[in-house]
Scaffold this motif. Structure first.
Motif, PDB file in Angstrom:
ATOM      1  N   SER A 132       0.931  -1.341   0.383  1.00  0.00           N
ATOM      2  CA  SER A 132      -0.012  -0.196   0.172  1.00  0.00           C
ATOM      3  C   SER A 132       1.028   0.760  -0.111  1.00  0.00           C
ATOM      4  CB  SER A 132      -0.912  -0.214   0.994  1.00  0.00           C
ATOM      5  OG  SER A 132      -0.459   0.206   1.959  1.00  0.00           O
ATOM      6  N   LYS A 133       0.972   1.825  -0.783  1.00  0.00           N
ATOM      7  CA  LYS A 133       0.840   3.398  -0.388  1.00  0.00           C
ATOM      8  C   LYS A 133       0.635   4.299   0.720  1.00  0.00           C
ATOM      9  CE  LYS A 133       2.036   4.282  -5.352  1.00  0.00           C
ATOM     10  NZ  LYS A 133       1.825   5.222  -6.268  1.00  0.00           N
ATOM     11  N   ASN A 137       5.362   7.009   0.854  1.00  0.00           N
ATOM     12  CA  ASN A 137       6.334   5.497   1.209  1.00  0.00           C
ATOM     13  C   ASN A 137       5.553   4.787   1.101  1.00  0.00           C
ATOM     14  OD1 ASN A 137       8.208   6.862   3.098  1.00  0.00           O
ATOM     15  ND2 ASN A 137       7.413   7.263   4.217  1.00  0.00           N
ATOM     16  N   TYR A 138       5.790   3.643   0.712  1.00  0.00           N
ATOM     17  CA  TYR A 138       5.643   2.316   0.083  1.00  0.00           C
ATOM     18  C   TYR A 138       5.919   1.858   1.742  1.00  0.00           C
ATOM     19  CZ  TYR A 138       6.277   2.176  -4.972  1.00  0.00           C
ATOM     20  OH  TYR A 138       6.559   2.811  -5.758  1.00  0.00           O
ATOM     21  N   GLN A 160       9.576   5.999  -1.251  1.00  0.00           N
ATOM     22  CA  GLN A 160       9.519   5.141  -2.357  1.00  0.00           C
ATOM     23  C   GLN A 160      10.190   6.169  -3.924  1.00  0.00           C
ATOM     24  OE1 GLN A 160       5.986   6.941  -4.344  1.00  0.00           O
ATOM     25  NE2 GLN A 160       4.550   6.729  -2.325  1.00  0.00           N
TER      26      GLN A 160
END
Length: 210
Positions: A132-133, A137-138, A160
């Motif tokens: 997920s985002k 960031n991831y 990211q």
């Protein structure tokens, strides 16, 4: 009439064919996204020359901070309570208050509890992953596919753009631990940094637990 029937049928068939191709090509990409992010993160962290960072760890039974150096599977951790060396097989833990060194061959889960970067080896087997985002960031959620794993869940926050991890949260038998990582940088490290040298601790008692 025959030509009209053909034109009416051929248009939706083209659309259906296009839709099927799109779905077939998109599905593998979606399934591999979390793994692709972790693969890129692993490439950044496991740089051959080495890397260093600062970290803090909090949980129900732990609250500490320090620095870590990594080079492939090897790592060196320094905290106010202890210093740890791992050369890829053997681990030496110097407990400052006792002036003693414990020698062991740790398991993967034990390594993860000490080395926040060990997830770059763990995710490849025995875990399912979702992505997920969150802002810039991831966030990767790892779930153990085997109930025997001591770490059943793990959340990894990765930038990211740089693919540098900034936080790892992991669930163990005693509860959740959160590791925050900062000041990551690549450096050239000598292999000797990851092995205990008894000359540096002449008064320490050595306890071999292997």
């Amino acid at each position: 009439m025959e030509r009209i029937k053909k034109s009416r049928v051929s248009l939706p068939l083209k659309h259906l064919a296009w839709l099927a191709i799109t779905l077939l090509t998109a599905m593998p990409l979606c399934a591999q996204t979390a793994k692709q992010v972790l693969d890129k993160t692993a490439a950044v962290v496991s740089v051959k020359s080495g890397a260093q960072a600062s970290f803090s760890i909090t949980g129900d039974h732990i609250n500490s901070s320090g620095t870590i150096a990594v080079k492939g599977r090897k790592f060196h951790v320094s905290t106010p309570q202890a210093v740890i060396w791992f050369d890829g097989k053997t681990q030496w833990t110097y407990v400052k208050k006792n002036d003693e060194v414990n020698i062991a061959n740790p398991t993967e889960s034990e390594l993860q509890a000490i080395n926040p970067y060990n997830f770059i080896y763990m995710y490849k087997q025995g875990y399912s992953s979702t992505l997920s985002k969150k802002g810039k960031n991831y966030e990767i959620h790892l779930t153990a596919t085997d109930k025997k794993h001591s770490i059943q869940e793990m959340y990894i926050v990765v930038n990211q753009k740089s693919y540098i991890p900034s936080q790892i949260r992991m669930k163990q038998k005693q509860g959740w631990n959160t590791i925050n990582i900062s000041r990551f940088k690549t450096v050239k490290l000598a292999d000797g940094m990851f092995r205990f040298n008894s000359k540096d601790f002449p008064s320490a008692e050595v306890i071999d637990l292997r």
